[in-house]
Design an enzyme around this catalytic site. Structure first.
Site, PDB file in Angstrom:
ATOM      1  N   LYS A 116      16.645   8.780  55.496  1.00 49.45           N
ATOM      2  CA  LYS A 116      17.644   7.795  55.093  1.00 49.45           C
ATOM      3  C   LYS A 116      17.992   6.861  56.247  1.00 49.45           C
ATOM      4  CE  LYS A 116      19.848  10.324  51.312  1.00 49.45           C
ATOM      5  NZ  LYS A 116      18.841  11.371  51.156  1.00 49.45           N
ATOM      6  N   GLU A 200      28.392   7.586  56.914  1.00 48.70           N
ATOM      7  CA  GLU A 200      28.659   6.289  56.306  1.00 48.70           C
ATOM      8  C   GLU A 200      30.107   6.195  55.849  1.00 48.70           C
ATOM      9  OE1 GLU A 200      24.360   5.099  54.321  1.00 48.70           O
ATOM     10  OE2 GLU A 200      25.959   5.855  53.055  1.00 48.70           O
ATOM     11  N   HIS A 235      28.261  15.372  43.785  1.00 40.21           N
ATOM     12  CA  HIS A 235      27.297  14.324  44.107  1.00 40.21           C
ATOM     13  C   HIS A 235      26.009  14.454  43.301  1.00 40.21           C
ATOM     14  CE1 HIS A 235      29.990  13.347  47.364  1.00 40.21           C
ATOM     15  NE2 HIS A 235      29.867  14.556  47.853  1.00 40.21           N
ATOM     16  N   ARG A 292       9.682   8.666  43.881  1.00 38.40           N
ATOM     17  CA  ARG A 292       9.166   9.528  42.818  1.00 38.40           C
ATOM     18  C   ARG A 292       9.778   9.086  41.497  1.00 38.40           C
ATOM     19  NH1 ARG A 292      13.738  12.473  41.834  1.00 38.40           N
ATOM     20  NH2 ARG A 292      15.086  12.931  43.616  1.00 38.40           N
TER      21      ARG A 292
END
Length: 666
Positions: A116, A200, A235, A292
């Protein structure tokens, strides 16, 4: 086109790939672990090969073994599905080295988007907007804590190599940072073999909107519009829909262009999803790219009429994209609900067990306008059948329920009706929760953000209600019907004949919150039921395939009753009630269970022991952390007291219900 492919996965995605391959005339090879010897995907494929023990790391994650099987069976390509090896660049390289086609993007694209941190740096160069944060290599806890302080709380900790909601923590204050970081890293190393995290800014009330992209080997790329995946727990996505409610054409095109720019920046090929976090004002930021096919891809198929797995096979075999951007359009609205073996009322704890009964809504199809394939109103993608076991080794998904409507309101009605038709016995499921969610004001009005479930706890988790008299009547009727069928002498005859007075008996049923006694008086034609201050005559007027029709007082009551031993599962008016019949004769010799011990809520592994024998703890204090299905679950003190003995150590496997420690309350 290939003549034979190997499917390096299990469950519903393996079944889905097998079905699409069959339509193209492509033969399939299944691989399976010890736990999946009799699985549905094994039966659907043309060949099946055993690859190892139940644990994924010894079977579905054995890339070398899977390639060996592909070569031995004559497969030309490997479809990785999602999860397991689907985003493993090393496996993609190994396929190429063995002369096999990896049905997915190039290994270079997987590597570029697999981290990421690196992906966000690349997206910044490509001009894709990013959320403020730290995506660097310095993983020293104090440094990361400083970065979080600089960004400003709340912040989101996210495993750099992660996905599926695993390895993510929201941190509200600096004092909580290091404990959250340690937990996040433990889960990340367990799930992905990499404990690197990024930090973040956590946006309040954001929406999770993702764009489906597809690229071919000729350099062409399209986007198949968006999916809104804002409704999440832990999440992880719960409901997905396409198109996103309230999406303007300008915003859709802007997000689509950004997604295609992200794909082109890494020379992408095949199916991919670019995920964005979107503010309510219309601004959006790149989150990550999943290299994917996504679990929620069916909603895109439903609104476009395209088979994305077929697209994957065609593109991987060197064919161009089946449609240009101009040939793609949105038709209607689709919703997907993930049917899980879990208990929402207990923090969504996974449920392990056997599907003793599995009844599903009827799949409905219809013809669509020119250019689109036969369309479904209700579709079920599942990798399990009645009698299959949900094990602790894999994700506890039972099925994906996908519905289509001409607009969102029609799709909502269809989903509600389909959920009310689902019947699962043998383990807990989230079906009742999903029905409340779909029918909630927040979701039906499209007031969407990733905090929807937490914000609507009162509506989605209502306090327990007394079992309706009609539900008790259905359970009684089912029991009385069983008595009638099992009668072998005059004394157990359904009429309840006695020489001087009518037979009267008390049937005791219990749910998780209360006990309900029903006094049954046998009459010549039926029974009289009394529950508290209520009383009504009962006659069974219809009985077929577990569907009972009752004349209950002045009412006609219909419902399905499924009996599993002493458990009665009653489905009536769209609600599912589970009642335990307390048979006094069957339990007359049983002793009370030993108290003072905490037990494991599910099978799993101990990953952290936070207390020791002799420790005094307050109610709610964390004591042990278990991992099950790659998710962490904290065992807390049920009351203030003293730990007398800890029975397991870090790394130990425990079974459901196993005592974890002895504990004395203060």
């Amino acid at each position: 086109m290939f003549t034979k492919i190997l499917i390096a996965n299990r469950g519903e995605i393996a079944c889905r790939v097998a079905a699409s391959a069959r339509r193209l005339g492509v033969k399939t090879v299944a691989v399976y672990s010890d736990a999946d010897a009799h699985a549905r995907h094994v039966a659907l494929c043309d060949e099946a090969v055993h690859i190892g023990p139940a644990e994924a790391k010894a079977s579905y994650l054995r890339g070398d073994r899977i390639i060996e099987v592909a070569l031995a069976t004559g497969a030309q390509a490997i479809h990785p599905g999602y999860g397991f090896l689907s985003e493993n660049a090393g496996f993609a390289d190994a396929c190429a080295a063995a002369g096999l086609v990896f049905i997915g993007p190039p290994a270079s694209a997987i590597r570029a988007m697999g981290s990421k941190s690196a992906a966000k740096a690349l997206m910044e160069t490509a001009g894709v907007p990013l959320v403020p944060g730290y995506h660097g290599d310095n993983q020293e806890p104090g440094f990361l804590n400083d970065q979080a302080d600089r960004i400003g709380y709340p912040v989101l900790l996210k495993a750099s190599a992660g996905g599926g909601g695993k390895g993510m923590r929201i941190v509200e204050a600096s004092a909580d940072f290091k404990a959250a970081l340690a937990s996040c890293k433990r889960e990340a190393i367990s799930s992905f073999g990499d404990d690197k995290v990024l930090v973040e800014k956590y946006l309040s009330a954001p929406r999770h909107i993702e764009i489906q992209v597809f690229a071919d080997t000729q350099g062409d790329c399209v986007f198949l519009f968006e999916r809104d995946c804002s409704v999440q727990r832990r999440h992880q996505k719960v409901l997905e829909e396409a198109p996103a409610p309230g999406m303007t054409l300008e915003r859709r095109n802007a997000m689509g262009e950004a997604a295609m720019a992200a794909a082109k920046a890494v020379n992408y090929v095949g199916a991919g999803t670019v995920e964005f976090i979107a503010n309510q004002d219309g601004s959006f930021y790149f989150m990550e790219m999943n290299t994917r096919l996504q679990v929620e891809h069916p909603v895109t198929e439903m609104i476009t009429g395209q088979d994305l797995v077929e697209w994957q096979l065609r593109v991987a075999s060197g064919e161009p994209l089946p449609r240009t951007q101009e040939q793609l359009s949105i038709y209607g609205h689709a919703l997907e609900a993930r049917i899980y073996a879990e208990n929402p009322e207990k923090g969504f704890l996974p449920s392990i067990g056997t599907l003793r009964h599995l009844g599903t809504p009827t799949a409905i199809s219809f013809a669509t306008p020119t250019g689109m394939k036969t369309h479904s109103v209700t579709r079920i993608d599942s990798g399990v059948r009645e009698g299959d076991a949900i094990s602790p080794f894999y994700d506890p998904m039972i099925a994906k329920l996908i519905v289509w409507g001409k607009d969102r309101d029609a799709a909502l009605r269809q989903m509600s009706e389909a959920l009310s038709q689902y019947r699962i016995v043998g383990l807990s499921s989230n079906i009742a929760f999903l029905k409340r969610l779909v029918e909630s004001e927040a979701f039906s009005s499209a007031t969407l953000d990733t905090g929807l479930i937490e914000r609507n706890q009162a509506a989605l988790f209502p306090p327990p209600q007394a079992v309706p008299f009609a539900v008790l009547a259905l359970a009684c009727a089912a029991l009385l019907q069983d008595d009638r069928q099992g009668a072998t002498d005059p004394w157990s005859d359904s009429s309840g004949w006695r020489m001087n007075v009518p037979l009267q008996r008390t049937l005791r049923f219990a749910d998780e919150d209360r006990v309900s006694d029903v006094v049954v008086t046998y009459r010549q034609h039926g029974w009289q039921l009394a529950h508290g201050a209520d009383s009504a005559a009962l006659q069974i007027t219809g009985h077929a395939d577990n569907l009972l029709t009752l004349q209950f007082g002045e009412r006609t009551v219909r419902g399905t009753v499924l009996r599993d031993g002493e458990h009665f599962h009653v489905y009536q008016d769209g609600l599912h009630s589970t009642l335990l019949w307390n048979d006094p004769l069957a339990h007359s010799g049983e002793a009370e269970a030993e108290g003072g011990r905490l037990t494991a809520p599910m099978p799993g592994k101990i990953v952290a022991v936070l207390i020791a024998a002799g420790d005094a703890v307050e109610k709610g204090a964390p004591m042990l952390i278990m991992e099950a299905m790659k998710m962490e679950h904290t065992i807390t003190a049920p009351a203030s007291g003293v730990v007398e003995q800890v029975l397991y150590a870090v790394g130990d496997q425990v079974s459901e219900g196993a005592p974890l420690m002895s504990f004395k309350t203060a």
